[in-house]
Enzyme design. Structure first.
Site, PDB file in Angstrom:
ATOM      1  N   ARG A   1       3.265  -3.565  -2.326  1.00  0.00           N
ATOM      2  CA  ARG A   1       4.254  -2.774  -1.523  1.00  0.00           C
ATOM      3  C   ARG A   1       4.820  -3.712  -0.175  1.00  0.00           C
ATOM      4  O   ARG A   1       4.084  -4.386   0.058  1.00  0.00           O
ATOM      5  CB  ARG A   1       3.794  -1.441  -1.051  1.00  0.00           C
ATOM      6  N   HIS A   2       6.180  -3.688   0.142  1.00  0.00           N
ATOM      7  CA  HIS A   2       6.490  -4.458   1.167  1.00  0.00           C
ATOM      8  C   HIS A   2       5.922  -3.961   2.588  1.00  0.00           C
ATOM      9  O   HIS A   2       5.247  -2.802   2.671  1.00  0.00           O
ATOM     10  CB  HIS A   2       8.166  -4.167   1.216  1.00  0.00           C
TER      11      HIS A   2
ATOM     12  N   ARG B   1      13.491  -6.059   2.280  1.00  0.00           N
ATOM     13  CA  ARG B   1      12.124  -5.808   2.624  1.00  0.00           C
ATOM     14  C   ARG B   1      11.085  -6.210   1.945  1.00  0.00           C
ATOM     15  O   ARG B   1      10.074  -6.635   2.197  1.00  0.00           O
ATOM     16  CB  ARG B   1      11.964  -4.034   2.942  1.00  0.00           C
TER      17      ARG B   1
ATOM     18  N   GLU C   1      13.561   0.422  -4.979  1.00  0.00           N
ATOM     19  CA  GLU C   1      13.067   1.826  -4.673  1.00  0.00           C
ATOM     20  C   GLU C   1      13.814   2.864  -5.747  1.00  0.00           C
ATOM     21  O   GLU C   1      15.119   2.719  -6.010  1.00  0.00           O
ATOM     22  CB  GLU C   1      13.053   2.205  -3.363  1.00  0.00           C
TER      23      GLU C   1
ATOM     24  N   HIS D   1       8.437  -1.462  -4.082  1.00  0.00           N
ATOM     25  CA  HIS D   1       8.546  -0.417  -3.156  1.00  0.00           C
ATOM     26  C   HIS D   1       7.352   0.565  -3.721  1.00  0.00           C
ATOM     27  O   HIS D   1       6.864   0.869  -4.785  1.00  0.00           O
ATOM     28  CB  HIS D   1       9.955   0.101  -3.277  1.00  0.00           C
TER      29      HIS D   1
END
Length: 222
Positions: free
Chosen positions: A21-22, A71, A95, A163
């Site tokens: 995940r970012h 991101r 996302e 995401h």
């Protein structure tokens, strides 16, 4: 593609997939629903990405793919800088699109869409804000991951920077879980990751939300 065919496609090559995940964004901190809105990392998020990249580089990744939202792009870029690998960006890894929920805090969503929010929290299939279903996110994201995993050498490692919601649904799909069980996986903290490894019967969850001592999950998938 069915869960069985996902599993059969992956059998026998001892590959690993790191689902990362970012880093933190300002909207994560504000508990504001991001969805496909293109939000930058905070400085804390960039430091999270740098730290995580040092750990992930030690696994010797063979390939990096990422969502095309900033991101995730910037998070993946930290690992690319350490490994010398290029990053393949794919909008299929974005996302979940959440329509009218995007940009709202969870409190604002509860106030404006109480029935929809309650149904989502009960685990019902809900088009949050008129957006995507979780199964539709898995339909677009999981094939991207598998396509790149299939290019790995035996024992190879693929890193996927994406995401929280997208990664959870993708993990559920690759494990062959029914959609109503995906919530049981829990969320990913910023810049933490899960690891899937190949076994004789398909993909197995080896680690979940790894990378640090436990931290609160801030974001759309909280």
């Amino acid at each position: 593609m069915t869960a069985k065919s996902f599993q059969n496609a992956s059998a026998g090559r001892n590959r690993r997939i790191i689902l990362w995940r970012h880093g933190q964004t300002a909207w994560n901190v504000e508990r504001r629903f991001q969805g496909t809105t293109d939000i930058e990392l905070t400085e804390a998020g960039r430091e999270q990405a740098r730290r995580a990249a040092r750990l992930l580089a030690s696994l010797g990744p063979d390939a990096i793919i990422a969502s095309d939202l900033r991101r995730a792009v910037d998070t993946a870029g930290e690992l690319a800088a350490l490994t010398g690998l290029g990053v393949t960006h794919d909008e299929g890894l974005r996302e979940t699109y959440a329509g009218e929920w995007q940009g709202l805090t969870h409190e604002e969503i509860i106030e404006r869409y109480p029935e929809q929010y309650a149904a989502w929290k009960r685990g019902e299939a809900v088009r949050r804000g008129g957006g995507e279903l979780e199964t539709e996110v898995a339909d677009r994201a999981a094939p991207v991951v598998l396509r790149h995993a299939d290019k790995l050498p035996d024992g190879g490692v693929l890193v996927v920077a994406s995401h929280g919601g997208t990664l959870r649904t993708t993990i559920g799909r690759l494990l062959g879980l029914e959609a109503h069980h995906w919530e049981g996986l829990g969320g990913l903290s910023n810049c933490c990751w899960s690891v899937l490894g190949e076994g004789a019967r398909g993909w197995r969850l080896l680690e979940h939300n790894a990378g640090s001592l436990p931290q609160p999950v801030l974001g759309d998938d909280a």
